[in-house]
Design an enzyme around this catalytic site. Structure first.
Site, PDB file in Angstrom:
ATOM      1  N   LYS A 118       0.802  -1.226   0.000  1.00 40.85           N
ATOM      2  CA  LYS A 118       0.000   0.000   0.000  1.00 40.85           C
ATOM      3  C   LYS A 118       0.835   1.277   0.000  1.00 40.85           C
ATOM      4  O   LYS A 118       0.371   2.333  -0.454  1.00 40.85           O
ATOM      5  CB  LYS A 118      -0.930   0.008   1.210  1.00 40.85           C
ATOM      6  CG  LYS A 118      -2.083  -0.988   1.142  1.00 40.85           C
ATOM      7  CD  LYS A 118      -3.152  -0.532   0.176  1.00 40.85           C
ATOM      8  CE  LYS A 118      -4.413  -1.378   0.294  1.00 40.85           C
ATOM      9  NZ  LYS A 118      -5.497  -0.868  -0.569  1.00 40.85           N
ATOM     10  N   SER A 178       0.919  -9.789  -0.535  1.00 41.45           N
ATOM     11  CA  SER A 178       0.707  -8.339  -0.479  1.00 41.45           C
ATOM     12  C   SER A 178       0.974  -7.692   0.866  1.00 41.45           C
ATOM     13  O   SER A 178       1.159  -6.478   0.939  1.00 41.45           O
ATOM     14  CB  SER A 178      -0.725  -8.015  -0.919  1.00 41.45           C
ATOM     15  OG  SER A 178      -1.655  -8.728  -0.112  1.00 41.45           O
TER      16      SER A 178
END
Length: 310
Positions: A50, A296
């Site tokens: 992110k 992720s």
């Protein structure tokens, strides 16, 4: 949005954002009957991919003279925005769900951001966040966010040769859409497949029905993938480029986390483990391929780790 924009984003965020490594495991490849190259975004600054989109977006906001920013996040986007705000000297307020993981809240606060708890779904917290004073930093539905996330795709192309398939976790679709643009506009022959929890299958249903489908609140352990509906901006890109969407069960996610922890000594959060779950669960129905699963994130509440165990 284009590959050129993603390349510009890569140059802009490079002073802060790491080029995360590719990890390999002979045992993982043997279990999956494919050659597996793990893109380790769980080792990224703030513990997830992110930061890529957050730095790309917040740098633009800071350049325009804004002083306060707002984000809505289950945790990882909030951490990234809080870190980016601190980097550029902005004040951040992060709206998190009522059941947000404690380590993620602690990390957000450690970067100096304010926390507000509201609702349980991404839709609830995003709508509330938009009512607050400050510039809203979307979790996925924004070109700068998507372009920033796409830089992970550029790195994969540089790091692994002769790729057959890239696996991408999907929630709102920011990472998926960015990686799709980076890879498909460079080498359309590489397949990109989205991986999603079976009980939070808004992208799967939307992909099959060829329209955005709203599924309501979900309870998957993959808290970063608890979106109710794919993004307005991300889904058209997914529709255009993605080769398939596969689903994994909660038990398969837990088993993937355990494999990464026990065999590869990597702490991976449930949302990040969905791609490994797809490999171990033989969801792709291929053998002998060179596959890059993107892991992720790695922000796990270790005190609650027993909840994730098979």
């Amino acid at each position: 949005m284009s590959i050129d924009a993603i390349q510009r984003a890569s140059k802009k965020i490079r002073p802060i954002v790491k080029e995360t490594p590719i990890l390999t495991s002979k045992q993982l490849s043997e279990k999956c009957n494919n050659d597996i190259f793990v893109k380790a975004e769980h080792l990224q600054t703030t513990g997830s991919f992110k930061i890529r989109g957050a730095m790309n977006k917040v740098s633009d906001v800071a350049a325009k003279g804004e002083t306060a920013i707002i984000a809505a996040s289950s945790g990882n986007h909030g951490q990234a925005v809080a870190f980016a705000a601190k980097t550029f000297g902005l004040q951040a307020t992060i709206v998190v769900p009522e059941d947000a993981a404690i380590p993620k809240i602690n990390a957000i606060q450690a970067y100096g951001a304010n926390i507000i708890k509201h609702g349980y779904t991404s839709e609830e917290r995003i709508n509330y966040a938009k009512t607050l004073e400050g510039t809203f930093i979307p979790p996925y539905d924004d070109p700068l966010i998507m372009e920033g996330q796409g830089t992970a795709g550029l790195e994969i192309l540089d790091q692994v040769k002769d790729i057959d398939i890239v696996l991408v976790p999907v929630g709102g679709g920011g990472l998926l859409s960015g990686v799709l643009l980076a890879i498909k506009q460079t080498n359309p022959a590489i397949k990109v497949i989205a991986c999603e929890p079976a009980i939070a299958d808004d992208t799967y249903q939307s992909y099959k029905q060829e329209k955005r489908v709203h599924i309501g609140q979900t309870e998957t352990i993959a808290d970063g993938l608890r979106t109710s509906i794919p993004g307005e901006m991300t889904f058209p890109i997914v529709q255009q480029y993605v080769d398939d969407v596969v689903l994994v069960t909660e038990e398969e996610i837990k088993a993937a986390m355990m494999f990464m922890y026990e065999r590869m000594k990597q702490v991976v959060e449930p949302s990040g483990a969905v791609t490994i779950a797809a490999c171990l669960g033989k969801k792709l129905q291929v053998t002998g391929k060179r596959i890059v699963p993107i892991v992720s994130g790695g922000n796990v509440d270790l005190f609650s780790l027993h909840h994730y165990l098979p």
